[in-house]
Design a protein around this motif. Structure first.
Motif, short mmCIF file in Angstrom:
data_model
loop_
_atom_site.label_atom_id
_atom_site.label_comp_id
_atom_site.label_asym_id
_atom_site.label_seq_id
_atom_site.Cartn_x
_atom_site.Cartn_y
_atom_site.Cartn_z
N ARG A 182 33.21 -0.44 -30.40
CA ARG A 182 33.31 -1.88 -30.68
C ARG A 182 32.25 -2.28 -31.72
O ARG A 182 32.53 -3.01 -32.67
N ASP A 186 32.93 -3.74 -35.41
CA ASP A 186 32.31 -4.99 -35.87
C ASP A 186 31.58 -4.77 -37.19
O ASP A 186 31.67 -5.58 -38.11
N SER A 191 38.55 -6.62 -36.51
CA SER A 191 38.62 -7.54 -35.40
C SER A 191 39.55 -6.99 -34.34
O SER A 191 40.60 -6.44 -34.65
N SER A 193 41.55 -8.23 -31.19
CA SER A 193 41.97 -9.45 -30.51
C SER A 193 43.02 -9.13 -29.46
O SER A 193 43.83 -8.23 -29.62
#
Length: 195
Positions: A182, A186, A191, A193
């Motif tokens: 993650r 980033d 992203s 979602s």
């Protein structure tokens, strides 16, 4: 065109630290190339499974064979958005290869993300890219980080944390895979979602 990410592995790389991130990055839409010095696309590296079973250190069992899909000799930092360095026993001997060290240094000089977990700190230290940066690693690698001029960022008790400092994205072991990948995503501007 999807961004390309390079994964550098070697025999007895930690199974979960190479397979799971490789699959997670594919799932995110990246083109992921896995390489090993002196091996070609279509060959495999043996993996080891390190487990935390209450002993003073991790235990080790033979893991899967992990298929390589690119050639190390053709890998150049200019062609990739990031470098992923899994841990296990492979970093211990990979750090002796001058071409490996140069590749890591090239990614660092370009300011590209280098994601390293567990014993991959040995590669970061050997390439002299931790100097002045905070990082996490398997706790047994703390001396490597400190002697190379890095700043130790204490991992969580469950070894499931990650640390980002400049272009380094580091973690202590495979329990941190979700936090580690993650943080890399980033850093790359991806992203994630849920919808």
């Amino acid at each position: 065109m999807p961004k390309k990410i390079l994964v550098l592995a070697g025999d007895f790389v930690e199974d979960y630290e190479v397979m799971v991130p490789f699959q997670m990055l594919l799932m995110l839409g990246y083109e992921v190339h896995a390489v090993c010095p002196n091996k070609k696309a279509g060959e495999v590296v043996a993996t080891a499974i390190h487990d935390f079973e209450g002993d003073q250190t991790y235990t080790e069992k033979r893991g899967h064979n992990f298929a390589l899909n690119a050639d190390f000799a053709a890998a150049k930092a200019d062609d990739y958005a990031a470098l992923v360095l899994p841990g296990g026993r492979a970093p211990e001997y990979l750090r002796l290869d001058p071409a490996v060290i140069k590749l890591i240094q090239d990614f660092n000089a370009a300011g590209k993300p280098i994601a390293a977990t567990c014993h991959a700190a040995q590669l970061l230290a050997a390439a002299d890219v931790v100097r002045g940066k905070k990082c996490q690693a398997y706790p047994a690698c703390k001396p490597d980080v400190l002697l190379a001029g890095g700043e130790w960022d204490e991992p969580s008790a469950g070894l499931d944390s990650a640390c980002v400092d400049q272009n380094l994205v580091t973690a202590p072991a495979w329990p941190a895979n979700p936090a580690w990948i993650r943080a890399l995503a980033d850093t790359l501007g991806a992203s994630i979602s849920l919808g």
